[in-house]
Design an enzyme around this catalytic site. Structure first.
Site: not given
Length: 633
Positions: A323, A367, A380
């Site tokens: 991420s 989310h 997310c």
């Protein structure tokens, strides 16, 4: 009957023999005169030189290797005096016998003798070769007393390389080693005349030509026993130049200390100059035993260790970035017309149209509805699955490559890998297979084929901190000439400016990464407590082993080599960035739990303790940080 003698015939025979002898004498005399003329005239210079060699010796004078300092004047590589046993092959009649005799007074290992013989075959016989370096005091004393018994063997005082910081900076500074037979195949013997060492890796190898210096020579007159009578002439060697690195050895020590108990790396860069502040790889190794040749046992232990201390993870380690790339993916999306304010719903998974396979988000319940800003703050996955689907792999490849993914940074170390930013064309050439839509999806969160080095992550983060200005990372800060003590500063190397359609795009992503640290729901919000400056960051958790659809990742019961990698990238302060950092900790779980605290503590140490930024008490909180941290990526 009395025989009648033929006096006339006998007289002719005698005269013939006399003429033949006279002719032979004249011919031999002529040949002797010709030979004498050849030796005295045509070969005069050669034999004059040979005659001089009976009483004149030429000694090569090795130069002093240049020193290496960190940015604050701390010594990283220096020289100290040692005693070496050296051999002058020209004066040795029986090398085997000499080695046998010397082994009785000096401890010679098979490795010492093997290395000596291999170099002996490729170096001139009039050059002294080191048989054993760094003799003990007892060995040096015994050899000094008995040296006259071993023609060709000499005790010489030399300077040897020493690395006072040991394992702390070994992956940066590298080390020198004795010139090997393989080295002799590629180096210029004239340049290395009289030298025994050459840079093997790290800064020592990359800047070999600067640190090396130039050999000198001295001519001495010797007696019949080889003892020096007087010095005739001397050309002094030129000392190697001093190198000043950008490395902050105190930050480097803190980085190594923070990685203790793990395997991983830290790379910290000053965004405005590209100067590298820390370049830690742990576990590490002590470079000093390598200078004269580490023992086979010691080297085998390093090579055989499961923790791989010889691997420079900061440079050569290639990891799925996870991420940590989401901010860059958002920039690529905005460049291709996908607004950062576009909202998307996260139910906890994503499915390609017409497929049943679920690409899961790290947060099982999902989310809910969020935009690009919140998707970075909360990391997310589903948002970026959709973004990747909209972009397609080729636009992702083109956009991410602009920020250095899949490319060399140009750092001043040898052998930098490129990492990997995949594309359809790459897979076709490398694997002979087509590209599948699912591979695009997972590339969108830094998984799949995508690989990046810690250095590339730090360089890309520095580019983001610079709002698109790309500066090649470097260690070399200045070169100092030892005689004049004039210091020549090395300017930053700007390699490009990544202009986006709107400057606002950078600010939107940086604002999102700021709230990763300072926002209520940021995955690294714990780092924002009690600091009086603003930091931007992004956590990452890189999956090592894929998980089947019907299975759940159970970290507690997963063996170490299959556990996720922990990552973090960040920079601070936002308005005038002084440090950009990338942290990769192997098999350490979520980025928010392990890598982020390490990165945050190192940024805070450098800004407050080294630069004095943010030491005053915070006047107010930027956000409510009382909510407990999550285990998100």
């Amino acid at each position: 009957m009395i025989p009648v003698r033929d006096y006339l015939n006998e007289s002719r025979l005698i005269h013939g023999r006399i003429i033949f002898l006279i002719g032979a004498v004249l011919l031999l005399t002529l040949l002797l005169v010709i030979r004498l003329g050849y030796l005295q005239i045509y070969q005069h210079e050669r034999f004059s030189t040979l005659a001089q060699k009976n009483r004149i010796d030429l000694y090569s004078l090795p130069p002093v290797r240049g020193l290496i300092y960190d940015r604050n004047g701390e010594v990283l590589a220096q020289n100290f005096r040692v005693y070496n046993l050296e051999i002058l092959p020209d004066k040795v009649e029986d090398m085997d016998d000499l080695l046998d005799q010397l082994s009785r007074i000096v401890e010679l290992t098979p490795a010492d003798i093997k290395h000596f013989r291999s170099v002996l075959l490729k170096r001139p016989s009039f050059e002294r070769q080191t048989l054993k370096a760094n003799l003990s005091e007892d060995e040096a004393a015994v050899l000094a007393i008995n040296q006259h018994r071993y023609p060709g063997a000499e005790l010489q005082a030399r300077l040897q390389r020493y690395y006072p910081e040991g394992e702390v900076a070994s992956h940066v500074v590298g080390y020198v080693g004795r010139i090997s037979a393989d080295d002799l195949e590629s180096i210029d013997n004239k340049i290395y005349r009289g030298m025994e060492y050459i840079g093997k890796n790290g800064i020592e190898a990359y800047y070999e030509d600067i640190l090396l210096g130039k050999s000198g020579v001295t001519r001495v007159e010797t007696n019949a026993h080889g003892r020096i009578v007087r010095q005739l002439e001397q050309i002094a060697p030129d000392t190697g130049k001093t190198i000043h690195l950008s490395l902050d050895i105190e930050l480097q020590k803190k980085s190594i200390q923070a990685l203790k108990g793990f395997e991983g790396s830290v790379v910290a860069i000053e965004p405005g100059t590209g100067e590298i502040l820390a370049f830690a790889s742990f576990p590490s190794y002590n470079p000093n035993p390598f200078v004269n040749g580490i023992s086979s046992k010691g080297y085998s232990e390093l090579r055989g260790s499961e923790r791989r201390p010889l691997l420079n993870r900061a440079l050569y380690g290639r990891y799925a970035p996870g991420s940590t790339i989401k901010g860059f993916m958002s920039l690529v999306g905005m460049e291709n017309g996908i607004s950062h304010r576009t909202e998307s719903y996260c139910p906890g998974f994503y499915r390609l149209p017409g497929h049943s396979h679920r690409y899961r988000c790290w947060k099982k319940p999902g989310h809910g509805l969020l935009d690009g800003h919140d998707s970075i703050v909360q990391s997310c996955d589903v948002y970026f699955y959709r973004l990747a689907k909209q972009l397609g792999i080729d636009r992702m490849h083109e956009g991410m490559s602009r920020f250095g993914f899949g490319q060399q940074t140009g750092i001043d170390l040898l052998g930098e890998p490129t990492g990997l930013m995949p594309s359809k064309e790459w897979k076709k050439q490398a694997r002979g297979q087509p590209w599948y839509p699912g591979e695009t999806i997972i590339t969108g969160i830094g998984q799949g084929y995508m690989l990046a080095t810690p250095l590339q992550l730090a360089a890309a983060t520095a580019t983001l901190a610079n709002r698109g200005k790309k500066i090649s990372p470097k260690f070399l800060s200045a070169i100092e000439h030892p005689q004049s003590q004039i210091r020549e500063a090395i300017d930053p190397k700007v390699i490009g400016i990544e202009k986006l359609r709107q400057d606002e795009f950078y600010e939107q992503v940086i604002s999102s990464m700021r709230d990763v640290i300072h926002g209520k729901r940021g995955t690294a919000r714990r780092l924002g407590k009690d600091i009086n400056y603003q930091m931007a960051g992004k956590t990452g958790t890189a999956q090592v082993k894929s998980i089947a659809q019907n299975q759940t990742y159970d970290e507690e019961n997963t063996i170490k080599k299959h556990k996720d990698h922990s990552l973090f990238v960040g920079f601070a302060p936002l308005d005038d960035p002084k440090i950009a950092i990338a942290v990769v900790v192997e098999h350490a779980g979520s980025g928010s739990r392990t890598a982020a605290p390490i990165g945050g503590s190192l940024i805070n140490y450098y800004l407050t303790q080294r630069l004095g930024i943010g030491l005053e008490e915070p006047e107010k909180k930027i956000a409510d940080n009382s909510v407990k941290g999550t285990t998100g990526s």
